[in-house]
Motif scaffolding. Structure first.
Motif, PDB file in Angstrom:
ATOM      1  N   ASP A  69      -5.785  -0.869  -4.601  1.00  0.00           N
ATOM      2  CA  ASP A  69      -5.215  -1.398  -3.363  1.00  0.00           C
ATOM      3  C   ASP A  69      -6.154  -2.434  -2.751  1.00  0.00           C
ATOM      4  O   ASP A  69      -7.118  -2.087  -2.083  1.00  0.00           O
ATOM      5  N   GLU A  70      -5.878  -3.678  -2.992  1.00  0.00           N
ATOM      6  CA  GLU A  70      -6.704  -4.793  -2.515  1.00  0.00           C
ATOM      7  C   GLU A  70      -8.196  -4.545  -2.754  1.00  0.00           C
ATOM      8  O   GLU A  70      -8.992  -4.532  -1.813  1.00  0.00           O
ATOM      9  N   SER A 122       0.844  -1.205   0.000  1.00  0.00           N
ATOM     10  CA  SER A 122       0.000   0.000   0.000  1.00  0.00           C
ATOM     11  C   SER A 122       0.871   1.243   0.000  1.00  0.00           C
ATOM     12  O   SER A 122       0.583   2.218  -0.702  1.00  0.00           O
TER      13      SER A 122
END
Ligand SMILES: Nc1ncnc2c1ncn2[C@@H]1O[C@H](COP(=O)(O)OP(=O)(O)OP(=O)(O)O)[C@@H](O)[C@H]1O
Ligand SMILES: [Mg+2]
Lengths: 239, 246
Positions: B164-165, B45
């Motif tokens: 991000d995920e 991240s």
């Protein structure tokens, strides 16, 4: 010895008492509404600058809040009324004193600035309660800091804070009674005058009490309605 | 078109005393989809968030289209060319889906309301939730919210998309619908950096895979190569663990 008190409620409808009551009520409502509006604007501004990255702005915000929040309102009223004009340059002081309604303006100033400090604190805690991801989303999309607060953060915080903002109005409304000490003809001072003229204190102060109670109840109802109107769809049902 | 689109040079990032990114140098070319994987806390991240300067890195630099982020005079304008999608969607709950999508195009890119809304409707169609424009985020399912968030990022007409995920907070049946949208994006040639643990997606869609550990890029390979023979032991262990889970 028996305590004897002749109730005379109809007297309240006679002049000059009736006029005093009406004037007092209007002044109380005017003063509270105007002070509330000004306090919201200043409070939102001060609360927001306390959340920015600039140490300078944060410092100014903190000083403001600590100063106005920690001095009793009564003292602030006296300072604005008795001390502040003396600190003005001579001609300014003369023009200040020549303004009509000096007590009213002073009361408005004092109430607004005092309440703004409280609003600023509410705004700050409202903003702190917003998930950090909201800031990330707004920032990453290319909004400037000002745009982010204007369109995302403050409207969001505002909805979270409607109950607090409403109760701040009620606080101002009740605090406004203190302004009789500097000669504002609001509802409590009307009651006091009626009592002094007629010796009917119970009736006089009943009017004041009922005024505060009914106005408060009306505001609470209105805010409940507003909260419902502005609720974020889907969010409350899920909680 | 500048190539590489993103050029990362000797980038280091600290949170207080903790070094989260350790002297990273790498670059990303236009039109490629790169998956970033690695254990929790490895800095995935953080790396993504340095690319649009959501994190203020202390050392090194990131060049976007040759423009240094460190010296960028108008970082907001630069960010408005990079779309970002978050694990928890981060839609603005007090705005309708339509307003969520049009906000940045109107205020960061100066589009008219009509243009922004026309664009929003096209994008909502593309992510398959054309009928949800008037609703508020909390009235949508998780999968729909994430697709709305993707539409919001695409409304910037970005040159780069950061994910991000994006599926970590979703139920399995919703993961599929989000991954499908992302696959179509990649097929259309969007430049994408995707932090994800979805190894099927990585294998099917990505061009390259980066494996991170301890704030460093341990391995970077073409996708086929990565899955057939990852070199580092740490990448192999990670793969074994994550594929076992599925
Ligand atoms: N705001 C922060 N303050 C302090 N430390 C942080 C912060 N953000 C991240 N870290 C630390 O930096 C390291 C890298 O974090 P990062 O979020 O980049 O990892 P990640 O690879 O994305 O992990 P995950 O898979 O759990 O999301 C972690 O050890 C984390 O604890
Ligand atoms: Mg992460």
């Amino acid at each position: 010895m028996t305590l004897k008190y002749d109730f005379d409620w109809p007297m309240l409808l006679e002049d000059p008492y009736r006029e005093w009551i009406i004037e007092g009520f209007i002044n109380t409502v005017y003063l509270s509404l105007m002070a509330w509006g000004i306090a919201l604007m200043i409070g939102i501004f001060i609360g927001t600058i306390r959340m920015t990255r600039s140490p300078m702005l944060r410092f100014i915000g903190t000083v403001y809040v600590e100063f106005f929040r920690n001095i009793p309102l009564l003292v602030q009223l006296f300072v604005w009324f008795f001390v502040f004009p003396l600190m003005l340059p001579h001609d300014w002081m003369m023009s200040w004193n020549r303004l009509p309604h000096v007590p009213f303006l002073t009361a408005l100033l004092a109430l607004s600035l005092f309440t703004a400090a409280r609003v600023a604190e509410h705004i700050r805690s409202g903003i702190s309660s917003i998930p950090k991801g909201q800031f990330d989303a707004a920032t990453s999309s290319g909004l400037t800091q000002v745009q982010m607060y204007r369109y995302v953060i403050i409207p969001y915080a505002f909805r979270v804070m409607i109950p607090t903002i409403a109760s701040e109005f009620l606080t101002i409304f009740k605090n406004s009674a203190l302004t009789l000490t500097i000669g504002v003809s609001e509802i409590t001072s009307a009651a006091k005058s009626i009592e002094a003229w007629s010796f009917h204190g119970i009736e006089a102060y009943s009017v004041a009490s009922v005024t505060y109670m009914t106005t408060t109840a009306t505001v609470v109802l209105f805010m409940g309605w507003l909260e419902h109107r502005l609720r974020i769809p889907g969010l409350i049902a899920k909680k | 078109m500048t190539d590489p689109l993103v050029d990362i040079r000797d980038l280091s990032l600290w949170y207080e005393k903790f070094k989260a990114l350790d002297n990273i140098s790498t670059s990303f070319s236009s039109g490629r989809c790169v998956v970033i994987c690695g254990p929790s806390g490895s800095g995935k991240s953080s790396l993504l968030r340095c690319i649009n300067r959501l994190e203020e890195f202390q050392e090194g630099d990131v060049l976007f289209e040759g423009q240094s982020l460190r010296e960028c005079p108008n970082i907001a304008a630069l960010r408005s060319n990079i779309g970002m999608v978050f694990q928890h969607f981060e839609l603005y709950p007090h705005m309708s889906i339509l307003d969520n999508i049009t906000l940045a195009p109107r205020h960061a890119k100066g589009k008219s309301k009509a243009d922004a809304e026309a664009l929003a409707h096209t994008l909502l169609e593309r992510v398959d939730i054309a009928d949800q424009a008037k609703k508020y985020p909390a009235e949508l399912s998780g999968g729909q919210q994430q697709r709305a968030a993707i539409a919001r990022a695409l409304a910037l007409e970005p040159k780069l998309m950061l994910f991000d995920e994006p599926t970590s907070a979703l139920d399995p049946e919703m993961i599929v619908e989000v991954l499908r949208v992302m696959r179509d994006l990649a097929k259309d040639g969007m430049t994408m950096l995707v932090v994800t643990h979805e190894m099927v997606f990585a294998r099917e869609v990505s061009d390259e895979i980066i494996f991170m550990d301890d704030g460093k890029i341990v391995e970077r390979k073409e996708t086929d190569d990565f899955f057939s023979n990852p070199h580092s032991k740490r990448a192999q262990d990670f793969l074994d663990r994550i594929l076992m889970k599925i």
